[in-house]
Write an enzyme that holds these catalytic residues in place. Structure first.
Site, PDB file in Angstrom:
ATOM      1  N   TRP A 249       0.856  -1.181   0.000  1.00 50.34           N
ATOM      2  CA  TRP A 249       0.000   0.000   0.000  1.00 50.34           C
ATOM      3  C   TRP A 249       0.896   1.237   0.000  1.00 50.34           C
ATOM      4  O   TRP A 249       1.902   1.267   0.696  1.00 50.34           O
ATOM      5  CB  TRP A 249      -0.899  -0.008   1.240  1.00 50.34           C
ATOM      6  CG  TRP A 249      -2.027   0.957   1.148  1.00 50.34           C
ATOM      7  CD1 TRP A 249      -2.108   2.174   1.752  1.00 50.34           C
ATOM      8  CD2 TRP A 249      -3.233   0.791   0.407  1.00 50.34           C
ATOM      9  NE1 TRP A 249      -3.291   2.783   1.437  1.00 50.34           N
ATOM     10  CE2 TRP A 249      -4.006   1.941   0.605  1.00 50.34           C
ATOM     11  CE3 TRP A 249      -3.733  -0.221  -0.406  1.00 50.34           C
ATOM     12  CZ2 TRP A 249      -5.266   2.125   0.028  1.00 50.34           C
ATOM     13  CZ3 TRP A 249      -4.978  -0.051  -0.979  1.00 50.34           C
ATOM     14  CH2 TRP A 249      -5.727   1.110  -0.755  1.00 50.34           C
TER      15      TRP A 249
ATOM     16  N   CYS B  80       3.601   2.635   5.045  1.00 47.48           N
ATOM     17  CA  CYS B  80       3.236   4.047   4.964  1.00 47.48           C
ATOM     18  C   CYS B  80       1.723   4.176   5.150  1.00 47.48           C
ATOM     19  O   CYS B  80       0.948   3.580   4.401  1.00 47.48           O
ATOM     20  CB  CYS B  80       3.653   4.617   3.605  1.00 47.48           C
ATOM     21  SG  CYS B  80       3.108   6.312   3.327  1.00 47.48           S
TER      22      CYS B  80
ATOM     23  N   ILE C 201      -1.155   7.175   5.493  1.00 44.76           N
ATOM     24  CA  ILE C 201      -1.393   8.608   5.314  1.00 44.76           C
ATOM     25  C   ILE C 201      -2.773   8.956   5.848  1.00 44.76           C
ATOM     26  O   ILE C 201      -3.758   8.290   5.533  1.00 44.76           O
ATOM     27  CB  ILE C 201      -1.247   8.998   3.829  1.00 44.76           C
ATOM     28  CG1 ILE C 201       0.189   8.692   3.359  1.00 44.76           C
ATOM     29  CG2 ILE C 201      -1.594  10.474   3.621  1.00 44.76           C
ATOM     30  CD1 ILE C 201       0.411   8.851   1.879  1.00 44.76           C
TER      31      ILE C 201
ATOM     32  N   GLU D 101      -9.754  11.106   6.019  1.00 46.48           N
ATOM     33  CA  GLU D 101     -10.886  11.770   6.661  1.00 46.48           C
ATOM     34  C   GLU D 101     -11.543  10.937   7.755  1.00 46.48           C
ATOM     35  O   GLU D 101     -12.427  11.436   8.445  1.00 46.48           O
ATOM     36  CB  GLU D 101     -11.923  12.125   5.598  1.00 46.48           C
ATOM     37  CG  GLU D 101     -11.407  13.118   4.578  1.00 46.48           C
ATOM     38  CD  GLU D 101     -12.413  13.401   3.476  1.00 46.48           C
ATOM     39  OE1 GLU D 101     -13.485  12.773   3.462  1.00 46.48           O
ATOM     40  OE2 GLU D 101     -12.110  14.246   2.631  1.00 46.48           O
ATOM     41  N   THR D 102     -11.135   9.671   7.901  1.00 46.86           N
ATOM     42  CA  THR D 102     -11.794   8.797   8.877  1.00 46.86           C
ATOM     43  C   THR D 102     -10.804   8.372   9.961  1.00 46.86           C
ATOM     44  O   THR D 102      -9.621   8.689   9.910  1.00 46.86           O
ATOM     45  CB  THR D 102     -12.350   7.535   8.191  1.00 46.86           C
ATOM     46  OG1 THR D 102     -11.252   6.727   7.762  1.00 46.86           O
ATOM     47  CG2 THR D 102     -13.233   7.894   6.999  1.00 46.86           C
TER      48      THR D 102
ATOM     49  N   HIS E  87      -9.652   5.488  10.368  1.00 48.67           N
ATOM     50  CA  HIS E  87      -8.850   4.363   9.886  1.00 48.67           C
ATOM     51  C   HIS E  87      -7.361   4.571  10.174  1.00 48.67           C
ATOM     52  O   HIS E  87      -6.664   3.656  10.609  1.00 48.67           O
ATOM     53  CB  HIS E  87      -9.087   4.171   8.386  1.00 48.67           C
ATOM     54  CG  HIS E  87      -8.351   3.017   7.796  1.00 48.67           C
ATOM     55  ND1 HIS E  87      -8.736   1.713   7.995  1.00 48.67           N
ATOM     56  CD2 HIS E  87      -7.249   2.969   7.015  1.00 48.67           C
ATOM     57  CE1 HIS E  87      -7.904   0.907   7.360  1.00 48.67           C
ATOM     58  NE2 HIS E  87      -6.983   1.650   6.763  1.00 48.67           N
TER      59      HIS E  87
ATOM     60  N   PHE F 114      10.950  -0.618  13.276  1.00 48.92           N
ATOM     61  CA  PHE F 114       9.746   0.078  12.824  1.00 48.92           C
ATOM     62  C   PHE F 114      10.119   1.132  11.786  1.00 48.92           C
ATOM     63  O   PHE F 114      10.742   2.143  12.107  1.00 48.92           O
ATOM     64  CB  PHE F 114       9.094   0.738  14.048  1.00 48.92           C
ATOM     65  CG  PHE F 114       7.764   1.364  13.795  1.00 48.92           C
ATOM     66  CD1 PHE F 114       6.614   0.622  13.925  1.00 48.92           C
ATOM     67  CD2 PHE F 114       7.651   2.713  13.488  1.00 48.92           C
ATOM     68  CE1 PHE F 114       5.362   1.202  13.742  1.00 48.92           C
ATOM     69  CE2 PHE F 114       6.418   3.302  13.296  1.00 48.92           C
ATOM     70  CZ  PHE F 114       5.267   2.545  13.420  1.00 48.92           C
TER      71      PHE F 114
ATOM     72  N   ARG G 128      10.195  11.906   3.013  1.00 50.79           N
ATOM     73  CA  ARG G 128      10.902  11.053   3.973  1.00 50.79           C
ATOM     74  C   ARG G 128      11.272   9.684   3.396  1.00 50.79           C
ATOM     75  O   ARG G 128      11.761   8.821   4.104  1.00 50.79           O
ATOM     76  CB  ARG G 128      10.042  10.875   5.220  1.00 50.79           C
ATOM     77  CG  ARG G 128       9.970  12.150   6.036  1.00 50.79           C
ATOM     78  CD  ARG G 128       8.750  12.215   6.946  1.00 50.79           C
ATOM     79  NE  ARG G 128       8.744  13.476   7.675  1.00 50.79           N
ATOM     80  CZ  ARG G 128       8.382  14.649   7.169  1.00 50.79           C
ATOM     81  NH1 ARG G 128       7.981  14.754   5.916  1.00 50.79           N
ATOM     82  NH2 ARG G 128       8.422  15.735   7.903  1.00 50.79           N
TER      83      ARG G 128
END
Length: 160
Positions: free
Chosen positions: A31, A89, A91, A94-95, A97, A122, A136
């Protein structure tokens, strides 16, 4: 911002133990692939630069960051690795999650470090935007993958 004045790719090779005899497990989330591939590339280059042998870099892909914990656990159980780096990663959207995934992955990696004698490093970016993640993972702030690789080498030698 913690990385504003720090390049994540900087390390003193002379202060790092030679990684020739270390077996590295690297579990990479698919992802946000542009970011995770950049992180992987940073880790791979740093490990090889510090003496790791290409045949001692074992890479597994998993669908997302939440699956990194299980991937690392299985790698520890089946691959005779000295250290595992998890690369992902997440990001913020809006929720909620983002919070659930970040908390689950963080706690899961912490649990693996407590339960097993194989360090799990990590390397999961948890940013507010894609641009922050790109910055990054080989962008203006360097590469967190490089930083994770150096941490992996140091942790593999901890107590030796």
């Amino acid at each position: 911002m913690a990385t504003a004045n720090k390049n994540l790719s900087n390390y003193d090779k002379n202060s790092i133990p030679n990684a020739k005899n270390i077996r590295f497990g690297i579990v990479v989330s698919e992802w946000n692939e542009t970011v995770t591939e950049g992180l992987y590339k940073g880790a791979e280059v740093a490990l090889l630069d510090c003496g790791a042998l290409p045949e001692n870099l074992i890479r597994w892909n998993v669908p997302g960051s939440f699956e990194l914990v299980y991937g690392a656990k299985k790698m520890i159980a089946t691959q005779s690795v000295d250290v595992v780096v998890v690369i992902g990663c997440v990001i913020k959207g809006e929720t909620m999650h983002f919070e659930f995934v970040c908390e689950g992955v963080t706690q899961g990696i912490k649990d693996l470090n407590v339960q097993y004698d194989v360090p799990v490093i990590f390397c999961v970016l948890t940013d507010n935007s894609m641009q922050q993640s790109l910055d990054r993972s080989g962008g203006i702030h360097g590469n967190k993958g490089t930083e994770a690789a150096i941490a992996a080498i140091k942790m593999a030698f901890l107590g030796k």
